[in-house]
Every structure is written in structure tokens, then in C-alpha cells.
Design a protein around this motif. Structure first.
Motif, PDB file in Angstrom:
ATOM      1  N   GLU A   4       0.832  -1.208   0.000  1.00  0.00           N
ATOM      2  CA  GLU A   4       0.000   0.000   0.000  1.00  0.00           C
ATOM      3  C   GLU A   4       0.863   1.254   0.000  1.00  0.00           C
ATOM      4  OE1 GLU A   4      -0.465  -2.584   2.003  1.00  0.00           O
ATOM      5  OE2 GLU A   4      -2.331  -3.364   1.146  1.00  0.00           O
ATOM      6  N   ALA A   7       2.243   1.812  -3.507  1.00  0.00           N
ATOM      7  CA  ALA A   7       1.206   2.296  -4.421  1.00  0.00           C
ATOM      8  C   ALA A   7       0.910   3.772  -4.154  1.00  0.00           C
ATOM      9  CB  ALA A   7      -0.056   1.458  -4.258  1.00  0.00           C
ATOM     10  N   ARG A   8       0.868   4.164  -2.874  1.00  0.00           N
ATOM     11  CA  ARG A   8       0.615   5.568  -2.535  1.00  0.00           C
ATOM     12  C   ARG A   8       1.735   6.463  -3.045  1.00  0.00           C
ATOM     13  NH1 ARG A   8      -0.703   3.513   2.571  1.00  0.00           N
ATOM     14  NH2 ARG A   8       1.217   4.422   3.438  1.00  0.00           N
ATOM     15  N   MET A  10       3.778   5.894  -5.572  1.00  0.00           N
ATOM     16  CA  MET A  10       3.702   5.987  -7.026  1.00  0.00           C
ATOM     17  C   MET A  10       2.599   6.961  -7.445  1.00  0.00           C
ATOM     18  SD  MET A  10       2.951   2.954  -9.809  1.00  0.00           S
ATOM     19  CE  MET A  10       1.200   2.872  -9.385  1.00  0.00           C
ATOM     20  N   GLU A  11       1.450   6.866  -6.815  1.00  0.00           N
ATOM     21  CA  GLU A  11       0.347   7.768  -7.148  1.00  0.00           C
ATOM     22  C   GLU A  11       0.690   9.214  -6.807  1.00  0.00           C
ATOM     23  OE1 GLU A  11      -2.312   7.225  -8.852  1.00  0.00           O
ATOM     24  OE2 GLU A  11      -1.795   5.104  -9.085  1.00  0.00           O
ATOM     25  N   ALA A  12       1.447   9.404  -5.725  1.00  0.00           N
ATOM     26  CA  ALA A  12       1.851  10.764  -5.354  1.00  0.00           C
ATOM     27  C   ALA A  12       2.714  11.383  -6.440  1.00  0.00           C
ATOM     28  CB  ALA A  12       2.607  10.740  -4.024  1.00  0.00           C
ATOM     29  N   LEU A  14       2.724  10.585  -9.634  1.00  0.00           N
ATOM     30  CA  LEU A  14       1.895  10.846 -10.820  1.00  0.00           C
ATOM     31  C   LEU A  14       1.039  12.103 -10.615  1.00  0.00           C
ATOM     32  CD1 LEU A  14       0.756   7.181 -11.573  1.00  0.00           C
ATOM     33  CD2 LEU A  14       2.421   8.521 -12.879  1.00  0.00           C
ATOM     34  N   THR A  15       0.528  12.264  -9.387  1.00  0.00           N
ATOM     35  CA  THR A  15      -0.276  13.441  -9.074  1.00  0.00           C
ATOM     36  C   THR A  15       0.553  14.716  -9.181  1.00  0.00           C
ATOM     37  OG1 THR A  15      -1.675  12.140  -7.593  1.00  0.00           O
ATOM     38  CG2 THR A  15      -1.700  14.535  -7.296  1.00  0.00           C
ATOM     39  N   GLN A  20       5.356   8.891 -15.974  1.00  0.00           N
ATOM     40  CA  GLN A  20       5.502   7.498 -15.555  1.00  0.00           C
ATOM     41  C   GLN A  20       6.230   7.487 -14.216  1.00  0.00           C
ATOM     42  OE1 GLN A  20       7.173   4.782 -18.489  1.00  0.00           O
ATOM     43  NE2 GLN A  20       6.404   6.043 -20.184  1.00  0.00           N
ATOM     44  N   ASN A  73       6.401  11.758   0.541  1.00  0.00           N
ATOM     45  CA  ASN A  73       6.020  12.877  -0.322  1.00  0.00           C
ATOM     46  C   ASN A  73       7.233  13.681  -0.758  1.00  0.00           C
ATOM     47  OD1 ASN A  73       3.245  12.560  -0.638  1.00  0.00           O
ATOM     48  ND2 ASN A  73       2.796  13.557   1.326  1.00  0.00           N
ATOM     49  N   SER A 160       3.759   2.464 -13.006  1.00  0.00           N
ATOM     50  CA  SER A 160       2.504   2.964 -13.564  1.00  0.00           C
ATOM     51  C   SER A 160       2.128   2.295 -14.879  1.00  0.00           C
ATOM     52  CB  SER A 160       2.603   4.483 -13.766  1.00  0.00           C
ATOM     53  OG  SER A 160       3.715   4.807 -14.587  1.00  0.00           O
ATOM     54  N   ASN A 164       3.764  -5.170 -11.221  1.00  0.00           N
ATOM     55  CA  ASN A 164       3.486  -5.332  -9.797  1.00  0.00           C
ATOM     56  C   ASN A 164       4.110  -6.661  -9.371  1.00  0.00           C
ATOM     57  OD1 ASN A 164       2.305  -5.708  -7.225  1.00  0.00           O
ATOM     58  ND2 ASN A 164       0.560  -4.432  -7.805  1.00  0.00           N
TER      59      ASN A 164
END
Length: 448
Positions: A4, A7-8, A10-12, A14-15, A20, A73, A160, A164
Motif C-alpha cells: 500500500e 502504491a501511494r 507511485m500515485e503521489a 503521478l499526481t 511514468q 512525499n 505505472s 506489480n
């Protein structure tokens, strides 16, 4: 650290604007023991955890890493910021996942016996190495280093593009340097074994072999210069293969640092040899289901019947050459981006007709040197292949061992060395992730 968290992160990224993003997590636990004079000399138990993030934004690469989960972050922001200061590169890109139905082989790389090993038992294994060397022969007077190491690690890679991947692995090794003394002369011998599985390591044999390597060199003589046969011990053949393996990296080729550039489809080694790289060999230290980008590892013949077939690739070098990655992305850990390297690279004979046991190998030699150790291999030129290294071993005449040799020098070019292989030993052995048999070579310069 968990899935988790990755994944967070990676999403951070991208945001925050990455096109990629990839997160690589590594956790390792290790125990390293060195014994000397029947006492523990060093005992180091360590646990390391770290993660890194690689981003691509506007065809620019950014990278950052940390060991602190609370800095996630900030780590993502640093990677984005780093990308702003890098040069654009159209070949950048992260690998995409295979189809969900694609089968990814799972080599045997995890041993519960290592996981459950107690510290006291691990220490006993280290003492076994030293005791075996000392008991082998009364001329073994000193042990410079007897060491045993044990490790457990977990690796998680997510990106991305759908990658996985997660796997756990173990490893252990035994290593010793023993010194034999007689008549004011001393000689050193070493030995090593490594595996993913505890039962594969013969700690006593490592000590005994190192002792034999040392005392068989007592009474060594200098020799006169000659062009003759060389029999490389499998440990020395592995050293030469390790040097040669850098030339098989597409990264080296693309940077103009490979002696094999432009030679695909051409004969580069003896027609008696195949060179194979495989990440799928059970129990070997270089094996794993995916490489350090999450691409499934493969088994491939790089050189077949002496003819160069292909190079090793990661995603970047493959895109540059318009081919597929061979699953050979490697990292030194979470602190660096992937480069290219072998999984388990080894030499095998094309035919059993070209193999012999040790006695059969030396019967071919009318005059030559059985090289059991080299000095100065780091001075060899990995680009041109030129080498001139110190050697010690045993002098052979008319198929018989005559006497040990000291202060010899063997020189030549590594391509010529492998081209002139006549017979391959039946003693394939891996030293880390590099494997070779003893190799009988003709026409090499031997200097006294």
C-alpha cells in the motif's frame, strides 16, 4: 514498508506531474561472521530497509531514495525536481506488464532453513570452515579469514505501466583464506561456496580445499618463459568470464566500451563453447523471478558454438536497439537506477565429446601451467580484452604434475584465450553468479 505504501508513493509522483513512475522497495536482513584463531573476530547483524522512486516527465529522468517512510512525499517531490534538471532522452520508458495470463517462472530461491537459523548455529558454521582447514594438514599455520554469511531479503517493484512484482529470497556463503608454512616459505589458498540454500554449502569442504590450495604451492619454483598450454582452474576461468561478461552488456556496446560491438552473428569464441545467462536456475545466487525493473527473467544462449547471438538488455538499452528487454536490469540496491548485468552467466561445452575430468585434461599437456590463482585481474582492459596477470599454480610436463610455480605471468587477449579452448572440464562450479569449468587452452604466453 508494504504494498500500500508503494502504491501511494507511485500515485503521489503521478499526481505531482510525472508521466511514468516506478517504486522499488528492498528489505534485507543479514548476519556476517568472521572467525580467527578459534575465536569470533567479527559478528555483524544488520537490517536495512529502503525505497526509491524513478520518474519520467517530458522524456526526462528523475530519481530519489530514502529509508524513512515519513519522507515519501518529499522523496516523490525530489524525483520530480531532479527530472527538471536532466537532459531529455526519447529512449526513456518504464517496462509494461505482461498479459495477466502470462506465466512467470518461479525459481527456487527461498530457504526456510536460513530463515530459522539461530545465531549460535551460524557461528558454528563459521568455525567449521576454519577447523577443517587447520585439520587438513599440519603445515596450515594461519587462517587469515574464515567467514560465513547468511541473508534474507524481500523485493517489491511497482510501476505505472502495470508492473506489480514481489519476491523473497535467501542466500548464504562460506569463504576462507588459509596460509601454509614450511621452511621459511608461506603460501596462501582460498575457497568459496555460495547458494540460496543452506544445505548446498559444505562448510568443511571449503576449509579443506583452501588448505590444499595453499600447501600444494609450497616449494614453488620460477619457470622460464614459454608459449604453451594453460589449464585454468574453474575459479580462474570464472574470473576471466566475469571480465568478459561486461562486453556482453548492451549498455557497454552502446557506450562504445565492448570488445564485441558489431560482432553479432560472428564467431568470437571457440566453436566448442556456449555462453548462457539464466535467472531461472534453482538455488543459484543470481536467480530471481523478475529483474530489478520487474521484467521476468529468462534463460538465453548469448554465444552458441562460439558465435555471438545476442546481448544482455534492460528496458532502456532494448528500446535503443529496438528489441525486447532480456530481463537483465540490475541495481546495487535502492540507492541507484538500473543498469545492465548478468543473472547467472556460465560457460558450457557444446558437446560432451569436448569434456574431460582433471586427469584427462592434464594428459593433453606436454608442457604447460595449471593456473590455480591469478593476481592483478583488475588491471585487464575490459574494452580491448588485453591482459597480463600474475599466476601461480602447478607445472605440468608430459601429462604429469612436476612442481608448483610462483611468479609466473600469463598474457594475451581474452578473445584469443577463449578462442583457443581445446577441452572443457567436467567440473562446472559457480562463484557467486558466474560459473565455469576448468578450461584447457593452447598457445598462451607464459613468462617466468
Amino acid at each position: 514498508m508494504d504494498i500500500e505504501f508503494a502504491a501511494r508513493l507511485m500515485e503521489a509522483a503521478l499526481t505531482k506531474g510525472a508521466d511514468q513512475a516506478e517504486v522499488y522497495l528492498k528489505t534485507s536482513k543479514s548476519l556476517n561472521i568472521e572467525v580467527k584463531e578459534q575465536k569470533i573476530d567479527t559478528l555483524v547483524s544488520s537490517m536495512t530497509k529502503g525505497y526509491c522512486i524513478r520518474v519520467i516527465k517530458d522524456n526526462r529522468l528523475g530519481f530519489s531514495y530514502s529509508t524513512d517512510l515519513n519522507e515519501a512525499n518529499m522523496t516523490a517531490e525530489k524525483a520530480i525536481e531532479a527530472s527538471r534538471h536532466s537532459e531529455p532522452d526519447n529512449y526513456l520508458g518504464l517496462p509494461s506488464a505482461l498479459q495477466p495470463s502470462a506465466f512467470i517462472p518461479q525459481p527456487l530461491i527461498f530457504d526456510n532453513d536460513i530463515v530459522s537459523l539461530s545465531e549460535s548455529d551460524a557461528i558454528d558454521y563459521a568455525f567449521l570452515i576454519e577447523n577443517a582447514a587447520l585439520k587438513e594438514d599440519k603445515r596450515i599455520k594461519k587462517i587469515r579469514k574464515a567467514a560465513a554469511s547468511f541473508s534474507i531479503s524481500s523485493t517489491y517493484i511497482i510501476n505505472s505501466q502495470g508492473i506489480n512484482a514481489y519476491y523473497q529470497s535467501t542466500g548464504c556463503s562460506a569463504h576462507i583464506m588459509a596460509i601454509a608454512e614450511q621452511n621459511n616459505e608461506s603460501q596462501m589458498g582460498w575457497d568459496y561456496e555460495g547458494s540460496r540454500f543452506l544445505k548446498d554449502i559444505s562448510f568443511q569442504q571449503v576449509g579443506s580445499r583452501a588448505a590444499r590450495r595453499a600447501f600444494q604451492l609450497l616449494g614453488a619454483k620460477k619457470i622460464t618463459s614459454v608459449k604453451g598450454f594453460i589449464l585454468l582452474d574453474n575459479s580462474v576461468a570464472s574470473e576471466f568470464l566475469g571480465l568478459f561478461s561486461s562486453a556482453l552488456s548492451a549498455e557497454s556496446v552502446q557506450k562504445g566500451k565492448s570488445m564485441l560491438a558489431g560482432k553479432i552473428g560472428k564467431s568470437v569464441l571457440s566453436h566448442r563453447l556456449n555462453v548462457i545467462d539464466s535467472g531461472l536456475l534453482d538455488r543459484k545466487l543470481g536467480s530471481k523471478p523478475v529483474d530489478d525493473e520487474g521484467v521476468p527473467t529468462t534463460s538465453k544462449t548469448l554465444i552458441e558454438n562460439g558465435i555471438l547471438k545476442s546481448f544482455l538488455h534492460n528496458t532502456y538499452t532494448a528500446k535503443k536497439d529496438n528489441v525486447l528487454s532480456t530481463g537483465n536490469a540490475v541495481r546495487g540496491g535502492y540507492t541507484g537506477i538500473p543498469s545492465v548485468g548478468p543473472a547467472n552467466i556460465y560457460i558450457e561445452p557444446v558437446s560432451r565429446d569436448n569434456t574431460a575430468d582433471f586427469e584427462g585434461l592434464i594428459k593433453h599437456i606436454d608442457k604447460g601451467l595449471y593456473v590455480t590463482e591469478t593476481m592483478g585481474m583488475h588491471t585487464a582492459n575490459p574494452i580491448s580484452g588485453e591482459f597480463s596477470v600474475g599466476a601461480s599454480g602447478l607445472w605440468i610436463e608430459l601429462g604429469k604434475i612436476k612442481h608448483p610455480v610462483k611468479e609466473a605471468v600469463i598474457s594475451g587477449n581474452i578473445l584469443d584465450l577463449f578462442k583457443n579452448v581445446m577441452v572443457i572440464g567436467d567440473d562446472l562450479r559457480f562463484y557467486g553468479n558466474i560459473g565455469a569449468s576448468s578450461l584447457l587452452i593452447e598457445g598462451l604466453d607464459i613468462s617466468g
